[in-house]
Design an enzyme around this catalytic site. Sequence first.
Site, mmCIF file in Angstrom:
data_model
loop_
_atom_site.group_PDB
_atom_site.id
_atom_site.type_symbol
_atom_site.label_atom_id
_atom_site.label_comp_id
_atom_site.label_asym_id
_atom_site.label_seq_id
_atom_site.Cartn_x
_atom_site.Cartn_y
_atom_site.Cartn_z
ATOM 1 N N HIS A 134 18.442 21.361 24.516
ATOM 2 C CA HIS A 134 19.126 22.170 23.859
ATOM 3 C C HIS A 134 20.159 22.544 24.252
ATOM 4 O O HIS A 134 20.856 23.217 23.427
ATOM 5 C CB HIS A 134 18.134 23.128 24.375
ATOM 6 N N ASP B 161 6.881 18.169 25.586
ATOM 7 C CA ASP B 161 6.743 19.387 25.265
ATOM 8 C C ASP B 161 5.763 19.283 24.476
ATOM 9 O O ASP B 161 5.309 20.719 23.680
ATOM 10 C CB ASP B 161 7.698 18.981 23.793
#
Length: 407
Positions: free
Chosen positions: A205, A334
């Site tokens: 991220h 995820d």
Amino acid sequence: MPAAAKETPEQVAAAALEAAPVWDGHNDVPIQLRGRFDNLINDFDFVDTLDTQDGDRAAMHTDLVRLEKGDVGAQFWSVYVSAALPEPEAVQATIEQIDVTKRLIARNPDKLALALTADDVEKAMAEGKIASLMGMEGGHSIGNSLAVLRQMYDLGARYMTLTHSTTLDWADSATDAPRHDGLNTFGKDVVREMQRMGMLVDLSHVSEAAMHDALDVSGAPVIFSHSGARAINGHLRNVPDSVLARLPENGGVLMVVALPWFINEELRNHSANRSAEEARLKALFPGLPDNVEAGLAKWDATNRPPVSTVADMADHIDHIRKVAGIDHIGIGGDYDGMPTGPVGMEDVAGYPALFVELAKRGYSQADLEKISSRNMMRAMREAEAFAASRRDMAPIEYPVGKPRDAE
């Protein structure tokens, strides 16, 4: 070994996962508990969650039955909360997510075990339980405070993703406008303080510049809890070769994500083209949403999305091995943080299919064991050893109220 006696890819994968079950870097069950059940889990059955489908909302990807089928032996549960929250609210919400995760683990003691150290992970795996660790997803969860960071560690968080979708006062996100050209002085101190304690620095991220800044000040391995290789899929959430090339020196691990739009480049481009078509229709028909909807439906009918498969995820692993080496690859699915996994790995039960695909590509059992959990075990032990070497170092201090975006 005679050709007739050679092990099949299925046998190689099964042997590897029995010896070294999957250590997954990122699962979003905790935010599902918040969003679906308001964290009211005293009657929640985690054995089988296939009945959690509700209207347009698909069933959860994760439960104890499917984790066992997926040969998952250790799991970083993400205690993510929205980066859109004001930071004081984000701090509270993160504590609530740590609480619900601990309660979920406590409710299932035969299958889950809270893990705070690499030794805890090893012990849980030996007992046939899923070692359950916690990771924070985004520095908004510490509210610009190293004191809060230290308390989150004491509550059990063992990694922190430096940013989520939003650039912070001290760190640039991969998917937001940059303000610091990476990390500012406070951001670099966040990395130093995390590693002083033994908390893993997670660079999923964050911007490319922030990745390099974190590596510049790191003395312990970093991780990418759920990312891919940018050379295979150009999404900015993925890791460029310039960073992959630094992992051998750092000792870090890139835990490869299963999210289809991050691993299949054609699918990423299809999504961008659809967004562009929607914007065009809105410009053509302002104030006429029915026209926009009809036009988009027509576009969808003639532009079917590409299908992402297990092979796409394996392509990322191939590339990371080429650039960084086999010792720097892990798995970070995820699940429960995306609509679905790729075909063949739609939920957490699908991990063996990936390892069969890798075995078909010539990965040895030893290679597969490194990818499944041994690389992550090594990185965590090295992070703990680094923290032990800093045991006499005082915590980094900042005056209360000092602006964290000041250099």
